[in-house]
Motif scaffolding. Structure first.
Motif, PDB file in Angstrom:
ATOM      1  N   ASP A 345       8.139   5.529   6.494  1.00 14.00           N
ATOM      2  CA  ASP A 345       7.947   6.005   5.122  1.00 14.00           C
ATOM      3  C   ASP A 345       8.843   5.132   4.241  1.00 14.00           C
ATOM      4  N   ILE A 346       8.217   4.405   3.331  1.00 12.48           N
ATOM      5  CA  ILE A 346       8.950   3.409   2.550  1.00 12.48           C
ATOM      6  C   ILE A 346       8.485   3.472   1.103  1.00 12.48           C
ATOM      7  N   ALA A 376       5.141   0.580  -4.833  1.00 13.09           N
ATOM      8  CA  ALA A 376       4.330   0.975  -3.674  1.00 13.09           C
ATOM      9  C   ALA A 376       4.969   2.158  -2.973  1.00 13.09           C
ATOM     10  N   ALA A 377       4.105   2.971  -2.364  1.00 11.65           N
ATOM     11  CA  ALA A 377       4.575   4.059  -1.499  1.00 11.65           C
ATOM     12  C   ALA A 377       3.812   3.955  -0.185  1.00 11.65           C
ATOM     13  N   ILE A 378       4.562   4.022   0.905  1.00  9.70           N
ATOM     14  CA  ILE A 378       3.996   3.821   2.248  1.00  9.70           C
ATOM     15  C   ILE A 378       4.391   5.009   3.110  1.00  9.70           C
ATOM     16  N   ARG A 382       1.309   3.031   6.343  1.00 15.44           N
ATOM     17  CA  ARG A 382       0.081   2.866   5.557  1.00 15.44           C
ATOM     18  C   ARG A 382       0.360   3.101   4.069  1.00 15.44           C
ATOM     19  N   PHE A 383      -0.256   2.272   3.241  1.00 14.96           N
ATOM     20  CA  PHE A 383      -0.044   2.424   1.802  1.00 14.96           C
ATOM     21  C   PHE A 383      -0.697   3.706   1.285  1.00 14.96           C
ATOM     22  N   LEU A 384       0.088   4.507   0.581  1.00 19.30           N
ATOM     23  CA  LEU A 384      -0.456   5.637  -0.168  1.00 19.30           C
ATOM     24  C   LEU A 384      -0.710   5.219  -1.612  1.00 19.30           C
ATOM     25  N   TYR A 385       0.045   4.237  -2.044  1.00 16.15           N
ATOM     26  CA  TYR A 385      -0.018   3.784  -3.452  1.00 16.15           C
ATOM     27  C   TYR A 385       0.299   2.303  -3.476  1.00 16.15           C
ATOM     28  N   ASN A 386      -0.622   1.518  -4.029  1.00 16.73           N
ATOM     29  CA  ASN A 386      -0.449   0.070  -4.009  1.00 16.73           C
ATOM     30  C   ASN A 386      -1.216  -0.540  -5.174  1.00 16.73           C
ATOM     31  N   PRO A 387      -0.795  -0.218  -6.407  1.00 17.74           N
ATOM     32  CA  PRO A 387      -1.593  -0.621  -7.573  1.00 17.74           C
ATOM     33  C   PRO A 387      -1.669  -2.133  -7.756  1.00 17.74           C
ATOM     34  N   GLY A 388      -0.660  -2.866  -7.272  1.00 19.73           N
ATOM     35  CA  GLY A 388      -0.656  -4.317  -7.447  1.00 19.73           C
ATOM     36  C   GLY A 388      -1.325  -5.067  -6.303  1.00 19.73           C
ATOM     37  N   GLY A 389      -1.873  -4.333  -5.335  1.00 18.01           N
ATOM     38  CA  GLY A 389      -2.590  -4.992  -4.241  1.00 18.01           C
ATOM     39  C   GLY A 389      -1.694  -5.795  -3.310  1.00 18.01           C
ATOM     40  N   LEU A 390      -0.486  -5.322  -3.064  1.00 19.26           N
ATOM     41  CA  LEU A 390       0.420  -6.038  -2.156  1.00 19.26           C
ATOM     42  C   LEU A 390      -0.239  -6.204  -0.791  1.00 19.26           C
ATOM     43  N   GLY A 391      -0.245  -7.435  -0.271  1.00 20.28           N
ATOM     44  CA  GLY A 391      -0.762  -7.683   1.076  1.00 20.28           C
ATOM     45  C   GLY A 391      -2.268  -7.832   1.168  1.00 20.28           C
ATOM     46  N   LEU A 392      -2.977  -7.606   0.039  1.00 19.33           N
ATOM     47  CA  LEU A 392      -4.442  -7.724   0.079  1.00 19.33           C
ATOM     48  C   LEU A 392      -4.853  -9.173  -0.189  1.00 19.33           C
TER      49      LEU A 392
END
Ligand SMILES: [Zn+2]
Length: 399
Positions: A345-346, A376-378, A382-392
């Motif tokens: 959880d990060i 981001a919230a992980i 797994r990402f729960l929140y990733n509005p900037g598309g980190l890692g995509l």
């Protein structure tokens, strides 16, 4: 041949703040199989399936909102506390664990588990309300006949992975107290239940003649019990001369915990700022989020944390009050940490500096200079929140 990609995810070049391990400095963090696999100065890119550069960001354990209201239920009766949707409102504020502060009593708890907790992406834990109907029908919080300590304790014990304590709130804010409405009955019943199930109790109690705040803290509460709404205007944390009441400090010494529980009506700069200037801050910073305060003044956990940063509480201390400290208060030390082997959880945050404004429950304004943004919230890798598309992948990359 074994793949060189040892880790599922590497977050590189962040400022890692993990108060549970007294860590605060630059570094990389790796995740494997939903768990924290490594936290160290540098991890080679070649070891990660997904590698994300989080330069300029803060990497913390997934944030814990120790006091919010997420037990949604229909139909809504006239005295139901209107709750928020955890998945809609928590991850965007960096929260991976939401602790419902007693919205639900024993009567509806199984339904809460089946319909809300089990279906949510955010981890949900809960205090069980000592009143049968909890805040889904608040009139039950006002009637001693609805306080069942043995049933509440047995229910909490039956769901050890979810229930974290016993809550009482909203009982007889005003005297007179009578034989039918004894001053301390909700507190006594909550304590009795907490004793029976071996969990802490959380109190939202209005001080009144015959039911003083001093007696609540020093005569009723046990070490590890939690008083919430500590900076509400009606809580006499400050004496008439502006100093912290000595019995408040004595209670903290004794191990009584103080939770913020911001809410719509429970956060006053007139209490919080003088208390903070004397070094008295809550043990846990929480929102008390429900629909009446989500558009202000509470808004969400990073927003409330930003108020404390602007009030002068150092960043590491603000993070501790939303990670390791709430984890300890609810008896879940496996959360709120970036220990190797713990669940991944990060939360990734960015700190913005510059003038900004904040409001409180009394309609007052405070000029701040710091604001946290959730990047981001992980949860469990797994990402729960990733509005900037980190890692995509970039949109024009070949498939
Ligand atoms: Zn509340």
């Amino acid at each position: 041949m074994a793949s060189a990609e040892t880790f599922d995810l590497i977050l590189k070049n962040g400022l890692i703040i993990d108060p549970a391990n007294a860590r605060s400095g630059p570094g990389d963090l790796a995740v494997r199989d939903g768990r924290i696999a490594a936290v160290q100065g540098s991890i080679p890119d070649a070891k990660g399936k997904t590698v994300i550069d989080v330069s300029g960001c803060i990497v913390t354990p997934g944030l814990i909102d120790m006091h919010c209201h997420i037990c949604q239920k229909l139909p809504v009766s006239s005295d139901t506390l209107r709750c928020v949707d955890a998945d809609a409102h928590m991850p965007q504020q960096g929260v991976t664990t939401a602790v419902d502060a007693g919205t639900c009593g024993w009567r509806d708890f199984f339904n809460f588990k089946e319909e809300v907790i089990d279906k949510a992406k955010v981890r949900i834990l809960a205090f069980v309300n000592i009143a049968a109907g909890g805040m889904l029908s608040m009139e039950t919080e006002r009637e001693p006949a609805n306080f069942h300590s043995r049933i509440a304790a047995e229910l909490a014990a039956a769901f050890p992975d979810i229930a974290v304590g016993i809550k009482t709130a909203h009982y007889r804010p005003e005297p007179p107290f009578t034989e039918h409405y004894p001053a301390w009955t909700s507190v006594d019943k909550a304590l009795e239940a907490a004793e029976l199930c071996g969990l802490p109790a959380m109190f939202d109690v209005w001080p009144a003649p015959g039911r003083s705040y001093e007696d609540l803290l020093l005569k009723k509460m046990r070490p590890g019990d939690i008083h919430t709404h500590v900076f509400a205007r009606h809580i006499p944390v400050l004496e008439a001369d502006g100093h912290i009441a000595p019995y408040v400090l004595e209670a903290r010494e004794k191990g009584i915990l103080f939770d913020l529980g911001h809410g719509a009506g429970s956060f006053s700069f007139r209490n919080a700022i003088p208390a903070g200037r004397q070094g008295f801050f809550p043990d846990t910073i929480s929102t008390d989020l429900y629909t009446d305060n989500i558009a202000g003044p509470a808004i969400g956990l990073t927003h409330v944390m930003s108020k404390f940063l602007s009030m002068g509480l150092p960043l590491d201390d603000v993070i501790a009050r939303t990670t390791v400290k709430p984890a300890a208060a609810i008896g879940h030390p496996e959360l709120g940490t970036l220990n190797t082997g713990s669940c991944a959880d990060i939360t990734v945050l960015k700190l913005h500096e510059g003038s900004c404004g904040y409001t409180d429950s009394e309609g007052k304004r405070f000029s701040g200079n710091k604001k946290l943004e959730c990047i981001a919230a992980i949860r469990e890798g797994r990402f729960l929140y990733n509005p900037g598309g980190l890692g995509l992948p970039q949109w024009d990359e070949p498939r």
